[in-house]
Design an enzyme around this catalytic site. Structure first.
Site, PDB file in Angstrom:
ATOM      1  N   HIS A 260       1.176  -7.517   0.557  1.00 15.84           N
ATOM      2  CA  HIS A 260       2.590  -7.647   0.203  1.00 15.84           C
ATOM      3  C   HIS A 260       2.851  -9.079  -0.246  1.00 15.84           C
ATOM      4  CE1 HIS A 260       6.981  -7.788   0.924  1.00 15.84           C
ATOM      5  NE2 HIS A 260       6.971  -6.463   0.908  1.00 15.84           N
TER       6      HIS A 260
ATOM      7  N   CYS B 130       6.653  -4.644  -3.919  1.00 12.88           N
ATOM      8  CA  CYS B 130       6.285  -6.032  -3.567  1.00 12.88           C
ATOM      9  C   CYS B 130       4.768  -6.206  -3.463  1.00 12.88           C
ATOM     10  CB  CYS B 130       6.966  -6.475  -2.274  1.00 12.88           C
ATOM     11  SG  CYS B 130       8.751  -6.666  -2.432  1.00 12.88           S
TER      12      CYS B 130
ATOM     13  N   ASP C 287      -0.485  -8.993   9.404  1.00 14.04           N
ATOM     14  CA  ASP C 287       0.858  -8.529   9.043  1.00 14.04           C
ATOM     15  C   ASP C 287       0.999  -7.102   9.544  1.00 14.04           C
ATOM     16  OD1 ASP C 287       3.156  -7.591   7.881  1.00 14.04           O
ATOM     17  OD2 ASP C 287       2.547  -7.988   5.808  1.00 14.04           O
TER      18      ASP C 287
ATOM     19  N   LYS D 130      11.616  -1.868  10.544  1.00 18.96           N
ATOM     20  CA  LYS D 130      10.618  -0.860  10.185  1.00 18.96           C
ATOM     21  C   LYS D 130      10.119  -0.107  11.419  1.00 18.96           C
ATOM     22  CE  LYS D 130       9.108  -3.600   6.213  1.00 18.96           C
ATOM     23  NZ  LYS D 130       9.738  -2.818   5.128  1.00 18.96           N
TER      24      LYS D 130
ATOM     25  N   GLN E 131       3.917  -2.648   8.795  1.00 17.62           N
ATOM     26  CA  GLN E 131       3.799  -1.207   8.602  1.00 17.62           C
ATOM     27  C   GLN E 131       3.025  -0.513   9.723  1.00 17.62           C
ATOM     28  OE1 GLN E 131       5.392   0.465   6.359  1.00 17.62           O
ATOM     29  NE2 GLN E 131       6.149  -1.278   5.174  1.00 17.62           N
TER      30      GLN E 131
END
Length: 402
Positions: free
Chosen positions: A123, A360, A196, A222, A199
């Site tokens: 991303h 993104c 990261d 999220k 998600q």
């Protein structure tokens, strides 16, 4: 709840009763943001009604209530990750957390030519912050299914690699990266790793101790929590050496015109009035997930991904983008006869919410030779009826644009 009861889960999300263009809502844009259960809305409302005050320092009752709830949220997030509470820094989200690591940890260690090793699926928020502090960003390639070429990635580790930064789950492809193995290989060369987890947080069990991560970031919105709130997990030894990025109230121990000193971790990174309701809402979201059982959620979503994959393959001219063996509930696709923007507009009229665009991940799109994809993404409140509604609408796309 011992088994996953979809009807009961859906009843917990007020927005799912909305009608869209006269149709039932099939919300499949969860990788962008998830909806909030009533328990999260109630927790935030309760804070504003009964404990609204600034945290820390004040001795009055409302401040005591606010501070207790705010710090309980830190304990909740730490427990969810199997971390120590002082290793949890509250941020505005995953992007903010990555920028904090870039400024506070990486920038002081950089020399000319130093690299941050990424993957081609990252991303923008896991690319641009490293460039802003002067690092050279290099990306390991993917195979034809959208999985990381692990051997190529490992070969790219070198003496100039100052940090490995990698998404746990790709927001465009759904690929689940082999995080534990990546950390093991990076640490063998004394290279720290940032993960990261934007998600991943809502979909799988995360144990930062077992993974061995140096840094782990995520956003609440999220994961069924509020927007504008997230966290950075960082090993305490890293936080102790990092300088604060922002200055102001609450991050200080002492202030004088001649100079100032900083508070203990994690507070030296939390300048100014924080998002108290965001922290409280995030804790409520994790409590909600816990009530369902994250393993139950993961099993439900995995079964739905299998169903959706097979159903979407029945649509003429549709091509899935990202078919890695280890995959989360994200289905990016293109169609022969339709631009992704047109797909999204036609689906919206059928009550189906998806995302269209580059998500993104512009470097990934360039490597795939695409401008954009359409993306359906799953959450715990989705079911086969949502997928059927999606597929029916995709057949409509073909009819309208034939």
């Amino acid at each position: 709840m011992n088994t996953f009861d979809l009807a009961r889960v859906r009843a917990d999300f007020p927005i799912l009763s909305e009608r869209i263009h006269g149709k039932r809502l099939a919300y499949l844009d969860n990788a962008a943001t998830t909806h909030k259960p009533a328990a999260v809305l109630a927790a935030m409302d309760d804070y504003y009604r009964h404990a609204n005050a600034n945290v820390h320092r004040a001795v009055h009752e409302l401040a005591a209530r606010a501070t207790a709830a705010y710090e309980r949220a830190r304990d909740r997030i730490a427990a969810w990750l199997n971390a120590a509470r002082e290793e949890i820094v509250f941020t505005r989200g995953a992007t903010d957390a990555i920028n904090l690591v870039a400024r506070g940890f990486l920038a002081p260690r950089l020399q000319a030519g130093d690299e941050v090793l990424l993957t081609a699926m990252e991303h923008h928020s896991n690319i641009v912050p490293w460039q802003l502090v002067g690092a050279k960003t290099v990306a390991a390639p993917l195979d034809e299914h959208g999985a990381l070429d692990f051997d190529a990635w490992r070969a790219m580790l070198n003496p100039r690699t100052r940090l490995v930064a990698v998404c746990h789950v790709s927001n465009t492809l759904g690929t689940v990266n082999p995080i534990a193995q990546m950390i093991e290989h990076a640490h063998a060369r004394n290279i720290p790793v940032l993960v990261d987890g934007a998600q991943a947080l809502a979909h799988t069990r995360i144990d930062v101790r077992a993974l061995g991560a140096d840094f782990y970031v995520a956003s609440a919105h999220k994961c069924y929590g509020p927007t504008g709130f997230g966290f950075l997990y960082a090993r305490r030894e890293h936080l102790e050496t990092m300088q604060p990025r922002d200055g102001g109230g609450d991050m200080i121990r002492s202030v004088a015109f001649e100079g100032s000193t900083w508070n203990d971790v994690p507070y030296k990174f939390e300048a100014g009035t924080p998002n108290m309701a965001g922290a409280i809402g995030t804790a409520a979201a994790l409590d909600y997930l816990d009530s369902l059982g994250i393993d139950n959620v993961a099993a439900h979503e995995h079964a739905l991904l299998d169903y959706a994959t097979e159903r979407m393959r029945t649509v003429p001219g549709l091509h899935l983008v990202g078919t890695a063996p280890q995959k989360s509930g994200i289905l990016s696709f293109v169609m022969d006869r339709a631009h992704p923007q047109d797909i999204g507009s036609i689906l919206d009229m059928a009550g189906v919410a998806i995302r269209t665009g580059h998500h993104c991940t512009m470097p990934l799109m360039q490597r795939l030779g695409l401008v954009a994809t359409a993306r359906a993404s799953l959450a715990l409140y989705n079911g086969r009826d949502d997928i059927d509604q999606l597929v029916d609408a995709l057949h409509t796309v073909n009819r309208l644009l034939a």
